[in-house]
Design an enzyme around this catalytic site. Structure first.
Site, mmCIF file in Angstrom:
data_model
loop_
_atom_site.group_PDB
_atom_site.id
_atom_site.type_symbol
_atom_site.label_atom_id
_atom_site.label_comp_id
_atom_site.label_asym_id
_atom_site.label_seq_id
_atom_site.Cartn_x
_atom_site.Cartn_y
_atom_site.Cartn_z
ATOM 1 N N ASP A 29 41.138 30.903 73.624
ATOM 2 C CA ASP A 29 41.723 31.105 72.305
ATOM 3 C C ASP A 29 42.409 29.823 71.840
ATOM 4 O OD1 ASP A 29 43.071 32.530 70.021
ATOM 5 O OD2 ASP A 29 42.367 34.292 71.105
ATOM 6 N N HIS A 96 47.422 32.904 67.178
ATOM 7 C CA HIS A 96 46.339 33.805 67.553
ATOM 8 C C HIS A 96 46.245 33.976 69.068
ATOM 9 C CE1 HIS A 96 42.103 35.220 67.828
ATOM 10 N NE2 HIS A 96 42.280 35.649 66.587
ATOM 11 N N SER A 433 39.763 40.598 66.786
ATOM 12 C CA SER A 433 40.475 39.735 67.731
ATOM 13 C C SER A 433 41.618 40.483 68.397
ATOM 14 C CB SER A 433 41.043 38.510 67.009
ATOM 15 O OG SER A 433 40.041 37.588 66.691
#
Length: 650
Positions: A29, A96, A433
């Site tokens: 990520d 994220h 996600s």
């Protein structure tokens, strides 16, 4: 559920798997914010001896919880010409990566707050797992931010380091497997016993949009949960409409003037772009001090609020279009805002257009639990069929992916805009996600409880125990509250407690996946990219493409081009107590289905039995039309359910 009213029950997967203790979960990520309390190591013992990884840069202190942090940027640098300084570290400057890693394996954090709206205990799916971060994505350059060279390097490093579960919330359009770096890297991991969990993509609700479709990975769609952050819109005509938001309250509790984006447009902007509140379309002289009504679509939801704020408005009402229906998202808007459903948004537009002087206000958001209906499939969640291999149903499963609270980076604002100085240790986000690491956390629990199970057996346990009904007892729906099918939810919405005791599993190994690649026509040179340069594997000399693809021992059954009749085979392994399982099949319109044998008797753990399913087309089945059903094996204690999708090919 894993807990109820804050209490972990004895039958909970958390109790049975000791909260995923010592299983190693990693993500590919944007890195990690190591100071987050989700990664504190208080009470942890020594790092598992099998771990070979480390933190290879300054500024990311590892501990007994966060045991690895690496960055991979050579592919990015080759494309960009040089590496961005934020790339030369595993530290997360996006948010994220921290969000997804803490969702999968974050520790217990009492008193976690989200913008002072809610307060509770944050935790991941496997709260006692060890975690590692492999940074493979940076700031977008010409639409690209994650490169195959970096992704493949991270996969191979994770294999070397000793990871058990890889959570990968990234991907693009579905492409042929040989051109898909993620698929190749995932194959390397799976053949080493690592379970790879992937996001299905956010290109829904159109059909054929699902990505990450290789049969050796778990592909996860997104559905909602029974929690919302409600913010009401009160109109001058006394309508009160429920919306969703994470934003501050209006400066004064009074009615503000309302204006649509189209009414507030600049002289050079089109009404269409202004209605979407696109950049540089709103006139400050018209919008200042008012609440602007924007239509969803085009630019991002939060960006619309940014444009409204730049125009000097007091607030924003964001209205869904027809395709996004009832899906309302709690976003961290830069100004007071509320997100409304399509129906309620239509009512707002009708009111504003009905009078020369329209007024309204937006209430402060409040967290609300046990909302109904839930779960339903998110509008953005990518749908099947699988356009690369239609014989394999994708997505495999759905999990919570809307308004998910998890750790965040304090090195970036939630809008990533320079003028936004807000920083939050925890944030709400939405997307596949976010649903992907939910499954990764559950995989961590299964890995802890059943360390000898293959990645395929773990996937099977998750898929065959899923549910397809919501909390009203009705079949799951989409964001427009219309019924959906396996192209939207795969096997259904995950049930972690049931996955701990699936009864039977559909297993697969490396040789099965290699045979699958041979069936697709890949030669042995290409296959070495998946299996390794030293591989001695040889494709079978004679292999039927249709039979091989249909007979891959997958937990779902898909027959994309049924002509007259076809028989497929499956094998199930008993992982529970001895018992007798009886088959049942739901009715499929225009297709007759028979199972042979109809009864399977298992006398010991590990015993494998084979069965066949014959599909025969009947009159009324239209060419290209898909019909849906399911096959279930039941012994009175276990319900082993497989979705069925069939279309006519004549």
């Amino acid at each position: 559920m894993l807990e109820k009213d804050g209490e972990t029950r004895p039958h909970s997967a958390w109790k049975k798997a000791n909260y995923g203790e010592n299983t190693i979960i990693a993500n590919l990520d944007t890195g990690v914010w190591p100071e987050s309390r989700s990664f504190h190591d208080e009470g942890y013992g020594p790092i598992p001896s099998k771990w070979k990884g480390f933190c290879d840069i300054e500024g990311v202190p590892c501990n007994r919880k966060l045991i690895g942090a690496r960055f991979f940027n050579k592919g990015y640098a080759a494309f960009a010409g040089k590496s961005d300084p934020s790339w030369d570290t595993a530290r997360d400057y996006d948010g994220h990566g921290s969000h997804t890693l803490s969702t999968a394996g974050g520790n217990f954090v009492p008193g976690a707050k989200i913008m002072n709206i809610t307060n509770g205990i944050a935790k991941g799916g496997s709260p006692k797992a060890r975690v590692a971060a492999y940074k493979v994505c940076g700031k977008p350059i010409n639409g690209s931010e994650c490169f195959d060279a970096d992704i493949l390097a991270a996969f191979d490093t994770a294999i070397h380091d000793g990871v058990d579960v890889l959570s990968v919330s990234l991907g693009g359009d579905a492409v042929d497997y040989v051109n898909d770096g993620v698929a190749i890297g995932a194959f390397h991991a799976v053949q080493n016993g690592i379970v790879v969990v992937m996001s299905a993509g956010n290109s829904g609700p159109g059909l054929g949009t699902v990505s990450n479709v290789a049969p050796w990975m778990i592909t996860v769609g997104a559905s909602t949960m029974d929690r919302e952050f409600e913010s009401y819109v009160e109109l001058g005509n006394r309508d009160r409409l429920k919306g969703a938001s994470l934003s501050s309250a209006l400066p004064e509790k009074k009615l503000y003037g309302l204006i649509t984006g189209a009414q507030a447009k600049t002289a050079n902007a089109s009404a269409t772009d202004a209605m979407l509140c696109q950049p540089n379309t709103l006139d400050e002289n018209k919008a200042k001090g008012k609440i602007v009504v924007c239509l969803r679509g085009g630019n991002g939801r939060v960006n619309k609020g940014v444009q409204v704020a730049l125009a000097g408005a007091a607030g924003m009402i964001l209205c869904n279009d027809e395709s996004t229906g009832n899906e309302i998202i709690s976003d961290p808007h830069v100004l007071p805002a509320s997100h409304l459903t399509y129906k309620d948004g239509h009512a707002v537009f009708a009111y504003v257009n009905s009078t020369a002087n329209s007024y309204g206000l937006i209430t402060k958001p409040v967290g609300v639990l046990q909302t109904k209906p839930a779960p339903y499939v998110a509008a953005f969640s990518s749908r099947g069929p699988n356009i690369i291999t239609p014989e394999i149903l994708k997505p495999d499963i759905t999990a919570p992916g809307v308004n998910v609270i998890a750790a965040y980076s304090e090195g970036v604002s939630p809008t990533d805009e320079d003028y936004d100085k807000r920083r939050f240790p925890y944030m709400v986000d939405s997307g596949t996600s976010m649903s992907c690491p939910h499954i990764s956390g559950i995989v961590g629990l299964l890995k802890t409880r059943y360390p000898g199970w293959s990645p395929a057996a773990i996937r099977s346990a998750i898929m065959t125990t899923a549910r397809v009904k919501d909390n009203t007892g009705s079949l799951m729906k989409d964001a427009t509250f219309e019924k959906v099918n396996p192209f939207s939810y795969g096997s259904g919405h995950v049930q972690p407690n049931r996955a701990m005791n699936p009864g039977l599993v559909y297993d697969l190994g490396t040789s099965d996946y290699l045979d699958f690649l041979c069936t697709l026509g890949y030669n042995e040179t290409i296959i070495k990219a998946f299996h390794g340069k030293t591989s001695s594997y040889k494709c079978p000399k004679s292999i039927s493409k249709e039979a091989s693809l249909l007979n891959l021992n997958y937990p779902s059954i898909t027959v994309p081009k049924l002509s007259k009749s076809v028989t497929i085979t499956r094998k199930v392994k008993n992982v529970g107590t001895p018992g007798t399982y009886v088959a049942s099949v739901s009715l499929l319109k225009g297709v007759s289905v028979s199972v042979e044998p109809k009864v399977l008797e298992f006398k010991k753990v590990g015993e494998v039995q084979e069965f066949s399913v014959t599909f025969t087309a009947k009159k009324g089945l239209k060419k290209g039309e898909y019909v849906f059903g399911h096959l279930a094996w039941t012994d009175g204690k276990h319900h082993v359910r497989s979705p069925i999708t069939v279309s006519a090919g004549f």
